[in-house]
Write an enzyme that holds these catalytic residues in place. Sequence first.
Site, PDB file in Angstrom:
ATOM      1  N   HIS A  99      65.593 -47.276  62.517  1.00 42.29           N
ATOM      2  CA  HIS A  99      66.652 -47.723  62.765  1.00 42.29           C
ATOM      3  C   HIS A  99      66.850 -48.930  61.374  1.00 42.29           C
ATOM      4  O   HIS A  99      65.874 -49.714  61.730  1.00 42.29           O
ATOM      5  CB  HIS A  99      66.940 -47.403  64.230  1.00 42.29           C
ATOM      6  CG  HIS A  99      66.544 -48.530  64.888  1.00 42.29           C
ATOM      7  ND1 HIS A  99      65.355 -48.178  65.685  1.00 42.29           N
ATOM      8  CD2 HIS A  99      66.256 -49.694  65.178  1.00 42.29           C
ATOM      9  CE1 HIS A  99      64.390 -49.509  66.235  1.00 42.29           C
ATOM     10  NE2 HIS A  99      65.552 -49.935  66.061  1.00 42.29           N
ATOM     11  N   HIS A 101      69.209 -52.228  61.721  1.00 39.66           N
ATOM     12  CA  HIS A 101      70.179 -53.568  62.710  1.00 39.66           C
ATOM     13  C   HIS A 101      71.361 -53.818  61.454  1.00 39.66           C
ATOM     14  O   HIS A 101      70.317 -54.229  60.077  1.00 39.66           O
ATOM     15  CB  HIS A 101      69.256 -54.709  62.774  1.00 39.66           C
ATOM     16  CG  HIS A 101      68.437 -54.234  63.933  1.00 39.66           C
ATOM     17  ND1 HIS A 101      68.234 -54.421  65.641  1.00 39.66           N
ATOM     18  CD2 HIS A 101      66.884 -53.748  63.755  1.00 39.66           C
ATOM     19  CE1 HIS A 101      67.389 -53.988  65.930  1.00 39.66           C
ATOM     20  NE2 HIS A 101      66.883 -53.627  65.229  1.00 39.66           N
TER      21      HIS A 101
HETATM   22  P1  5GP Z   1      63.637 -53.055  67.452  1.00 36.87           P
HETATM   23  O1  5GP Z   1      63.122 -53.586  68.104  1.00 36.87           O
HETATM   24  O2  5GP Z   1      63.029 -51.409  67.791  1.00 36.87           O
HETATM   25  O3  5GP Z   1      63.958 -52.996  65.655  1.00 36.87           O
HETATM   26  O4  5GP Z   1      65.402 -52.743  68.069  1.00 36.87           O
HETATM   27  C1  5GP Z   1      65.571 -51.516  69.108  1.00 36.87           C
HETATM   28  C2  5GP Z   1      67.104 -52.029  69.548  1.00 36.87           C
HETATM   29  O5  5GP Z   1      67.528 -51.130  70.228  1.00 36.87           O
HETATM   30  C3  5GP Z   1      66.762 -53.676  70.550  1.00 36.87           C
HETATM   31  O6  5GP Z   1      68.201 -54.233  69.990  1.00 36.87           O
HETATM   32  C4  5GP Z   1      67.553 -52.627  71.566  1.00 36.87           C
HETATM   33  O7  5GP Z   1      69.488 -54.131  72.253  1.00 36.87           O
HETATM   34  C5  5GP Z   1      68.219 -51.434  70.919  1.00 36.87           C
HETATM   35  N1  5GP Z   1      68.653 -50.684  72.459  1.00 36.87           N
HETATM   36  C6  5GP Z   1      67.649 -50.192  73.226  1.00 36.87           C
HETATM   37  N2  5GP Z   1      68.160 -49.122  74.164  1.00 36.87           N
HETATM   38  C7  5GP Z   1      69.499 -48.713  73.471  1.00 36.87           C
HETATM   39  C8  5GP Z   1      70.375 -48.120  74.144  1.00 36.87           C
HETATM   40  O8  5GP Z   1      69.596 -47.948  74.746  1.00 36.87           O
HETATM   41  N3  5GP Z   1      71.284 -48.521  73.877  1.00 36.87           N
HETATM   42  C9  5GP Z   1      71.563 -49.268  72.585  1.00 36.87           C
HETATM   43  N4  5GP Z   1      72.953 -49.122  71.926  1.00 36.87           N
HETATM   44  N5  5GP Z   1      70.673 -49.874  72.016  1.00 36.87           N
HETATM   45  C10 5GP Z   1      69.227 -50.445  72.307  1.00 36.87           C
END
Ligand code: 5GP
Length: 134
Positions: A99, A101
């Site tokens: 993903h 951001h």
């Molecule tokens: P990472 O740290 O893997 O780059 O980011 C994962 C992101 O996914 C985090 O910013 C977290 O808040 C978001 N996230 C995790 N679970 C969910 C969810 O169930 N729904 C949404 N909308 N965001 C999520």
Amino acid sequence: MADCIFCKIAAGEIPSHKVYEDETCIAILDVCPVAKGHTLIIPKKHAENLFALSEEEASEIMKRVHHVAGQLKERLHPDGLNLVQNNGEAAGQTVMHFHMHAIPRFANDDVKINWHMPQADQEVLSALCKEITA
Ligand code: 5GP
Ligand code: ZN
């Protein structure tokens, strides 16, 4: 992927606030936003991280990232925007489904995306450049 939260969100099995969708990707509001409009652009097809994507898949996702960033700029009028993308636990990845951001930034917001950047030695950079390219 059976117990991947983003696969479940993409399949509509878990609710989300979707701001964009097409045949390849969805974009949803992050559940723990670091700033107003913090959005995640997620491919529908499961891939753990950047290294699991083909160049073509990565490029197709990037088109959507560009579109959604424009959408956030047009609707929320931020002063800037960060794209952040984590690969692997060591890099801060917590959801193991690729993903991107998109984080709208506003003048004088208190969002901190900083790391310590000490000036490098030119010889060290030169050796490193060889290591990466040789
Ligand atoms: P990472 O740290 O893997 O780059 O980011 C994962 C992101 O996914 C985090 O910013 C977290 O808040 C978001 N996230 C995790 N679970 C969910 C969810 O169930 N729904 C949404 N909308 N965001 C999520
Ligand atoms: Zn997944």
